[in-house]
Motif scaffolding. Sequence first.
Motif, PDB file in Angstrom:
ATOM      1  N   PRO A 145     -29.088 -33.391 -28.809  1.00  0.00           N
ATOM      2  CA  PRO A 145     -28.129 -34.679 -27.522  1.00  0.00           C
ATOM      3  C   PRO A 145     -28.390 -35.881 -27.664  1.00  0.00           C
ATOM      4  CG  PRO A 145     -29.268 -32.155 -26.212  1.00  0.00           C
ATOM      5  CD  PRO A 145     -29.751 -32.433 -27.148  1.00  0.00           C
ATOM      6  N   GLY A 146     -27.890 -37.131 -27.749  1.00  0.00           N
ATOM      7  CA  GLY A 146     -28.330 -38.079 -28.363  1.00  0.00           C
ATOM      8  C   GLY A 146     -27.577 -38.618 -28.980  1.00  0.00           C
ATOM      9  N   ILE A 147     -27.077 -38.404 -30.220  1.00  0.00           N
ATOM     10  CA  ILE A 147     -26.166 -38.211 -31.462  1.00  0.00           C
ATOM     11  C   ILE A 147     -24.333 -39.670 -31.397  1.00  0.00           C
ATOM     12  CG2 ILE A 147     -26.143 -38.075 -33.455  1.00  0.00           C
ATOM     13  CD1 ILE A 147     -27.858 -35.581 -33.467  1.00  0.00           C
ATOM     14  N   ASP A 148     -25.033 -40.594 -31.644  1.00  0.00           N
ATOM     15  CA  ASP A 148     -23.718 -41.269 -31.680  1.00  0.00           C
ATOM     16  C   ASP A 148     -22.781 -40.709 -33.167  1.00  0.00           C
ATOM     17  OD1 ASP A 148     -23.861 -42.690 -28.951  1.00  0.00           O
ATOM     18  OD2 ASP A 148     -25.671 -43.007 -29.654  1.00  0.00           O
ATOM     19  N   VAL A 149     -23.703 -41.143 -34.075  1.00  0.00           N
ATOM     20  CA  VAL A 149     -23.444 -40.985 -35.630  1.00  0.00           C
ATOM     21  C   VAL A 149     -23.808 -40.405 -36.347  1.00  0.00           C
ATOM     22  CG1 VAL A 149     -22.387 -42.489 -37.617  1.00  0.00           C
ATOM     23  CG2 VAL A 149     -22.080 -43.374 -35.092  1.00  0.00           C
ATOM     24  N   ILE A 150     -23.472 -39.693 -37.285  1.00  0.00           N
ATOM     25  CA  ILE A 150     -24.388 -38.777 -38.208  1.00  0.00           C
ATOM     26  C   ILE A 150     -23.305 -39.531 -39.926  1.00  0.00           C
ATOM     27  CG2 ILE A 150     -24.431 -37.228 -39.466  1.00  0.00           C
ATOM     28  CD1 ILE A 150     -24.655 -35.525 -37.311  1.00  0.00           C
ATOM     29  N   GLY A 175     -19.749 -33.449 -29.004  1.00  0.00           N
ATOM     30  CA  GLY A 175     -21.122 -32.958 -29.270  1.00  0.00           C
ATOM     31  C   GLY A 175     -22.084 -32.441 -28.437  1.00  0.00           C
ATOM     32  N   ALA A 176     -23.218 -32.775 -28.122  1.00  0.00           N
ATOM     33  CA  ALA A 176     -24.521 -31.602 -27.260  1.00  0.00           C
ATOM     34  C   ALA A 176     -23.981 -32.063 -25.451  1.00  0.00           C
ATOM     35  CB  ALA A 176     -26.114 -31.662 -27.347  1.00  0.00           C
ATOM     36  N   ASP A 177     -24.377 -33.691 -26.051  1.00  0.00           N
ATOM     37  CA  ASP A 177     -23.833 -34.666 -24.707  1.00  0.00           C
ATOM     38  C   ASP A 177     -23.005 -36.188 -24.988  1.00  0.00           C
ATOM     39  OD1 ASP A 177     -25.114 -36.139 -26.117  1.00  0.00           O
ATOM     40  OD2 ASP A 177     -26.640 -36.978 -24.442  1.00  0.00           O
ATOM     41  N   ARG A 178     -22.378 -35.754 -26.240  1.00  0.00           N
ATOM     42  CA  ARG A 178     -21.314 -36.919 -25.636  1.00  0.00           C
ATOM     43  C   ARG A 178     -20.376 -37.109 -27.745  1.00  0.00           C
ATOM     44  NH1 ARG A 178     -25.819 -41.540 -26.497  1.00  0.00           N
ATOM     45  NH2 ARG A 178     -26.982 -39.835 -24.790  1.00  0.00           N
ATOM     46  N   PRO A 179     -19.085 -37.319 -27.415  1.00  0.00           N
ATOM     47  CA  PRO A 179     -18.757 -37.632 -29.280  1.00  0.00           C
ATOM     48  C   PRO A 179     -19.430 -38.424 -29.850  1.00  0.00           C
ATOM     49  CG  PRO A 179     -17.461 -38.242 -27.089  1.00  0.00           C
ATOM     50  CD  PRO A 179     -18.407 -38.545 -26.485  1.00  0.00           C
ATOM     51  N   VAL A 180     -19.884 -37.133 -31.431  1.00  0.00           N
ATOM     52  CA  VAL A 180     -20.236 -37.932 -32.464  1.00  0.00           C
ATOM     53  C   VAL A 180     -19.704 -37.848 -33.758  1.00  0.00           C
ATOM     54  CG1 VAL A 180     -22.415 -37.298 -33.780  1.00  0.00           C
ATOM     55  CG2 VAL A 180     -22.396 -36.222 -31.692  1.00  0.00           C
ATOM     56  N   ARG A 181     -19.704 -39.555 -34.252  1.00  0.00           N
ATOM     57  CA  ARG A 181     -19.001 -40.090 -35.435  1.00  0.00           C
ATOM     58  C   ARG A 181     -19.498 -39.162 -36.383  1.00  0.00           C
ATOM     59  NH1 ARG A 181     -18.367 -41.489 -30.191  1.00  0.00           N
ATOM     60  NH2 ARG A 181     -16.187 -42.592 -29.163  1.00  0.00           N
ATOM     61  N   ILE A 182     -18.770 -38.190 -37.425  1.00  0.00           N
ATOM     62  CA  ILE A 182     -19.289 -38.181 -38.357  1.00  0.00           C
ATOM     63  C   ILE A 182     -18.627 -38.303 -39.989  1.00  0.00           C
ATOM     64  CG2 ILE A 182     -20.559 -36.128 -39.994  1.00  0.00           C
ATOM     65  CD1 ILE A 182     -20.572 -34.420 -37.910  1.00  0.00           C
ATOM     66  N   VAL A 183     -19.200 -38.967 -41.095  1.00  0.00           N
ATOM     67  CA  VAL A 183     -18.968 -39.541 -41.774  1.00  0.00           C
ATOM     68  C   VAL A 183     -19.310 -39.313 -43.435  1.00  0.00           C
ATOM     69  CG1 VAL A 183     -17.501 -41.357 -40.495  1.00  0.00           C
ATOM     70  CG2 VAL A 183     -19.764 -41.976 -42.146  1.00  0.00           C
ATOM     71  N   TRP A 199     -16.348 -44.381 -53.691  1.00  0.00           N
ATOM     72  CA  TRP A 199     -15.569 -45.003 -52.333  1.00  0.00           C
ATOM     73  C   TRP A 199     -17.022 -45.294 -51.963  1.00  0.00           C
ATOM     74  CZ3 TRP A 199     -14.356 -39.763 -54.616  1.00  0.00           C
ATOM     75  CH2 TRP A 199     -13.066 -39.432 -53.953  1.00  0.00           C
ATOM     76  N   ARG A 200     -15.609 -46.615 -51.102  1.00  0.00           N
ATOM     77  CA  ARG A 200     -16.563 -46.855 -50.263  1.00  0.00           C
ATOM     78  C   ARG A 200     -16.758 -46.930 -48.553  1.00  0.00           C
ATOM     79  NH1 ARG A 200     -14.976 -49.947 -46.693  1.00  0.00           N
ATOM     80  NH2 ARG A 200     -14.280 -51.174 -48.207  1.00  0.00           N
ATOM     81  N   GLY A 201     -17.767 -46.385 -47.889  1.00  0.00           N
ATOM     82  CA  GLY A 201     -17.725 -46.524 -46.627  1.00  0.00           C
ATOM     83  C   GLY A 201     -17.590 -47.419 -45.313  1.00  0.00           C
ATOM     84  N   ARG A 202     -16.640 -47.529 -44.439  1.00  0.00           N
ATOM     85  CA  ARG A 202     -17.030 -48.330 -43.630  1.00  0.00           C
ATOM     86  C   ARG A 202     -17.466 -47.537 -42.064  1.00  0.00           C
ATOM     87  NH1 ARG A 202     -14.211 -54.163 -42.753  1.00  0.00           N
ATOM     88  NH2 ARG A 202     -14.637 -54.226 -40.317  1.00  0.00           N
ATOM     89  N   LEU A 203     -17.867 -47.945 -41.306  1.00  0.00           N
ATOM     90  CA  LEU A 203     -17.677 -47.501 -39.716  1.00  0.00           C
ATOM     91  C   LEU A 203     -17.483 -48.228 -38.965  1.00  0.00           C
ATOM     92  CD1 LEU A 203     -16.823 -45.178 -37.696  1.00  0.00           C
ATOM     93  CD2 LEU A 203     -19.547 -44.367 -37.636  1.00  0.00           C
ATOM     94  N   ASP A 204     -16.278 -48.532 -38.236  1.00  0.00           N
ATOM     95  CA  ASP A 204     -17.005 -49.887 -37.383  1.00  0.00           C
ATOM     96  C   ASP A 204     -17.011 -48.906 -35.852  1.00  0.00           C
ATOM     97  OD1 ASP A 204     -15.697 -51.474 -38.865  1.00  0.00           O
ATOM     98  OD2 ASP A 204     -13.669 -51.810 -38.492  1.00  0.00           O
ATOM     99  N   LEU A 205     -18.164 -50.431 -34.891  1.00  0.00           N
ATOM    100  CA  LEU A 205     -18.708 -49.671 -33.618  1.00  0.00           C
ATOM    101  C   LEU A 205     -18.104 -50.318 -32.689  1.00  0.00           C
ATOM    102  CD1 LEU A 205     -21.472 -47.311 -34.914  1.00  0.00           C
ATOM    103  CD2 LEU A 205     -19.251 -46.519 -34.560  1.00  0.00           C
ATOM    104  N   ASP A 206     -17.483 -50.215 -31.717  1.00  0.00           N
ATOM    105  CA  ASP A 206     -18.096 -51.014 -30.447  1.00  0.00           C
ATOM    106  C   ASP A 206     -18.649 -49.961 -29.399  1.00  0.00           C
ATOM    107  OD1 ASP A 206     -15.518 -52.352 -31.495  1.00  0.00           O
ATOM    108  OD2 ASP A 206     -14.257 -52.363 -29.809  1.00  0.00           O
ATOM    109  N   ARG A 228     -24.110 -46.482 -26.099  1.00  0.00           N
ATOM    110  CA  ARG A 228     -23.148 -45.493 -26.077  1.00  0.00           C
ATOM    111  C   ARG A 228     -22.198 -46.236 -27.286  1.00  0.00           C
ATOM    112  NH1 ARG A 228     -22.846 -40.145 -23.195  1.00  0.00           N
ATOM    113  NH2 ARG A 228     -25.024 -39.437 -22.608  1.00  0.00           N
ATOM    114  N   VAL A 229     -21.530 -45.162 -27.994  1.00  0.00           N
ATOM    115  CA  VAL A 229     -19.621 -46.137 -29.109  1.00  0.00           C
ATOM    116  C   VAL A 229     -19.167 -45.650 -28.167  1.00  0.00           C
ATOM    117  CG1 VAL A 229     -18.420 -45.719 -30.802  1.00  0.00           C
ATOM    118  CG2 VAL A 229     -21.030 -45.039 -30.891  1.00  0.00           C
TER     119      VAL A 229
END
Length: 519
Positions: free
Chosen positions: A237-242, A259-267, A275-282, A288-289
């Motif tokens: 629990p508690g992971i927001d992004v991987i 995920g265990a307690d919230r949606p988890v974004r994986i990139v 490739w250059r990765g970019r993840l925008d988060l609000d 929390r995302v």
Amino acid sequence: MILRRRLLITLSAGLAAPALRAPAAQAARRVTLLHLNDFHSRHEGAQASAASCRTEAPCLGGAARLVAAFHAARAAAAAEGRAVLALDAGDQFLGSLFYTLHKGLAEAAVQRQWGVQAMAPGNHDFNGGPEVLAGYLRALGAPLLAANMDIAGEPALAGLVTPYRVFTTGGARIGVIGLTLENIPQVSSPGPNLRFTSGEAEVARAIAASRAEGPATTVVLSHRGLAADQALALAVPGIDVIVGGHSHTLVTPPMVVDGADRPVRIVQAGAFGRWRGRLDLDLAVDGRVVAHGGGAEEITPAMPEDPATARIVADFAAPLDGFRNQPVARSAGGLENTTCRLGECAVGNLLADALLAAVPGADLVLTNAGGIRTGLPAETITMGDVLTTLPFSNTVATLRLRGGDLLAALENGVSTPGSGRFPQVAGLRFTWNPAAPAGQRIAEARLTSAAHAGPVDPERVYLVVTNDFLRRGGDGYAMFRDRALEAYDAGPPLEEALAAHLRRLGQVVPRLEGRIARR
């Protein structure tokens, strides 16, 4: 009723709608994660086949274009009112002569150019041992994060590694927790003093610690592969992004796991700097995302280069040119490494033949496909191409081994198709069945080029040629370490054996001979 965890539909490259879970929180802060993984010293880029660049072939990636892409993404994020955090998910080392000669200093110089702020260690970042890794980290100037690595017994890394780091950016607290593979001692060379664990419990502890002083968004910076990242999202629990690495997977747009307690974004941003990765988060006030967007950008030959980085690469490349430009043979092509982890491949046959030739009187060769890091080009093959294909500085190793243990070695090699342990062979033919039960996948194995030609006799002792990494038990070949009746690891470097074989051949004709058959 037991509900199965599921993958949610990934959202488009535009900023995602915030209604991932109800009730949706109001976005309070806007952050962009820029990320990279598995660069593997590819400062000059690579062809799509992963072979070295040539003037006549399009070359993707390249440090100077990659840095320019990072700068452009940083500027675009700032224009959108987003704070930026730049992360690297490991395996900067190994894959070109830049690492062979400079031992990480070229990689550190380029990472400083694109502004890395934290990194997780990849398995290949340990290939030079703790001392090389320490020198690289001092040059890098950014923390190495590894919650599941115990450095207490390794003085070389004292003060250079921490489990996690909390970054405050754009008013948001971002807790970044590093993870690496727990089997590093089996697949790399970390030395005897480092200890590795599976990591789930360490991540949970780090999440609690990072939130002890206030709400934080949790980002796991992971070098364990996509499947392990998905499992982690379900377990802790508690992971927001991987932000992931190791499996060389292009995960774009972001994957969302329930995920265990919230949606988890994986990139994950593929490999080799393509490739250059970019993840925008609000982010909500509690960290929390509430919405996400972004994706990976391919680094193409049409993109501009960063001039300062181009000069840095040229300076590091200058001492390499004379050595790597020496021609050793010519080839008609067909020496890609893209299928070597699944079956027989021509470049695997070529290397295995070279090792057999290096040890007169040997019965057979078994080497690992993961040691063949690139293919070899068509037309002129240079010493630089050989070193890029075999960048590990491994040595030719020999051992005497009973046939029963040889069969166990083959079983280990085919146990995980697609992995680096898959065997490439000479003096031997075998048939395997991936659908057979564990321990029964090898249907037939026969020697072909020695005095003992015929079916492998479980009681007969054979002289086996391999490399020192496998001989010491790497890639799961514990029988080479524990069951060897007589072993010698200090033979010539693999690249010298291959170069000598290529010079003898002069002209390479790629061949598939049915050495490995699939039932």
